[in-house]
Design a protein around this motif. Structure first.
Motif, PDB file in Angstrom:
ATOM      1  N   VAL A  80     -16.350  -4.040 -15.698  1.00 53.61           N
ATOM      2  CA  VAL A  80     -16.772  -4.768 -16.888  1.00 53.61           C
ATOM      3  C   VAL A  80     -16.405  -3.959 -18.124  1.00 53.61           C
ATOM      4  N   CYS A  82     -17.595  -3.525 -21.824  1.00 51.99           N
ATOM      5  CA  CYS A  82     -18.751  -3.836 -22.676  1.00 51.99           C
ATOM      6  C   CYS A  82     -18.437  -3.412 -24.097  1.00 51.99           C
ATOM      7  N   TYR A  83     -18.557  -4.371 -25.009  1.00 51.22           N
ATOM      8  CA  TYR A  83     -18.432  -4.071 -26.420  1.00 51.22           C
ATOM      9  C   TYR A  83     -19.842  -3.918 -26.962  1.00 51.22           C
ATOM     10  N   VAL A  84     -20.093  -2.811 -27.652  1.00 53.31           N
ATOM     11  CA  VAL A  84     -21.437  -2.496 -28.126  1.00 53.31           C
ATOM     12  C   VAL A  84     -21.418  -2.252 -29.623  1.00 53.31           C
ATOM     13  N   TYR A 131     -24.733  -4.792 -11.837  1.00 55.58           N
ATOM     14  CA  TYR A 131     -24.387  -4.762 -13.259  1.00 55.58           C
ATOM     15  C   TYR A 131     -25.530  -5.302 -14.109  1.00 55.58           C
ATOM     16  N   HIS A 135     -27.273  -3.357 -17.118  1.00 58.20           N
ATOM     17  CA  HIS A 135     -27.308  -3.921 -18.471  1.00 58.20           C
ATOM     18  C   HIS A 135     -28.741  -4.015 -19.001  1.00 58.20           C
ATOM     19  N   LEU A 139     -28.557   0.185 -20.199  1.00 62.26           N
ATOM     20  CA  LEU A 139     -27.823   0.069 -21.455  1.00 62.26           C
ATOM     21  C   LEU A 139     -28.674  -0.551 -22.559  1.00 62.26           C
ATOM     22  N   SER A 140     -29.320  -1.648 -22.280  1.00 60.71           N
ATOM     23  CA  SER A 140     -30.103  -2.345 -23.311  1.00 60.71           C
ATOM     24  C   SER A 140     -31.386  -1.611 -23.687  1.00 60.71           C
ATOM     25  N   VAL A 148     -24.453  -6.524 -27.468  1.00 61.31           N
ATOM     26  CA  VAL A 148     -23.571  -6.162 -26.354  1.00 61.31           C
ATOM     27  C   VAL A 148     -22.841  -7.418 -25.909  1.00 61.31           C
ATOM     28  N   GLN A 149     -21.539  -7.299 -25.760  1.00 58.94           N
ATOM     29  CA  GLN A 149     -20.739  -8.395 -25.204  1.00 58.94           C
ATOM     30  C   GLN A 149     -20.043  -7.867 -23.961  1.00 58.94           C
ATOM     31  N   SER A 150     -20.256  -8.527 -22.839  1.00 54.76           N
ATOM     32  CA  SER A 150     -19.660  -8.107 -21.574  1.00 54.76           C
ATOM     33  C   SER A 150     -18.473  -8.995 -21.239  1.00 54.76           C
TER      34      SER A 150
END
Length: 165
Positions: A80, A82-84, A131, A135, A139-140, A148-150
């Motif tokens: 994946v 991930c844009y953060v 995942y 997430h 991560l969150s 966050v965009q996965s």
């Protein structure tokens, strides 16, 4: 007058010539190549090849030697991107996020990027459930996460670590 070999200047001040580049080409294809094998390929004796490799290691041109593993064969079949984006953009907030990301084993690469997002993470997991757990529960949980965009990798078209051609 002899023609001087083309040299490239690296940021550390180390000067890379054509023989160094030839050595790097061999090592990029097979980091386990012996000094003798490299010497035969680049047409030098073993001592100068060994010395050049050692200098490139000390100068940071050669950062490390690694084994590339097929992620799908070690139960990490889901990849994946991930844009953060962060809520706050202070030096301390960024440093804290970077420290947290470095502690997450699922994150195998992290880039500070420009544009709509602040970071791009490359994440591997065993499954969609794994995942999801990463997430939601890791991560969150970072206090400064804004968005966050996965993006799920459906197939790898090209993947290389070769920089010197």
């Amino acid at each position: 007058m002899a023609k001087q070999a083309k040299k490239e200047e690296s940021t550390s001040g180390y000067s890379i010539d054509e023989k160094d580049l030839a050595i790097l080409r061999v090592l990029q294809q097979n980091a386990r190549a012996t000094v003798k094998e490299i010497a035969d390929t680049v047409h030098l004796s073993t001592t100068p090849v060994h010395e050049r490799i050692k200098r490139m290691e000390e100068a940071g041109v050669i950062k490390q030697y690694a084994t590339l593993v097929d992620h799908s064969k070690v139960n990490k079949g889901l990849m994946v991107i991930c844009y953060v984006s962060l809520k706050q953009h202070s030096r301390n907030a960024g440093a804290k996020f970077i420290k947290q990301v470095n502690e997450l084993n699922e994150v195998i690469e992290c880039y500070n990027i420009s544009g709509e997002f602040d970071f791009m993470l490359k994440v591997v997991a065993e499954s969609m459930d794994a995942y999801y757990d990463f997430h939601v529960n890791k991560l969150s949980q970072s206090e400064n996460i804004g968005h966050v965009q996965s993006v799920f990798v459906m197939g790898i078209i090209k993947q290389t670590h070769v920089l010197v051609h």
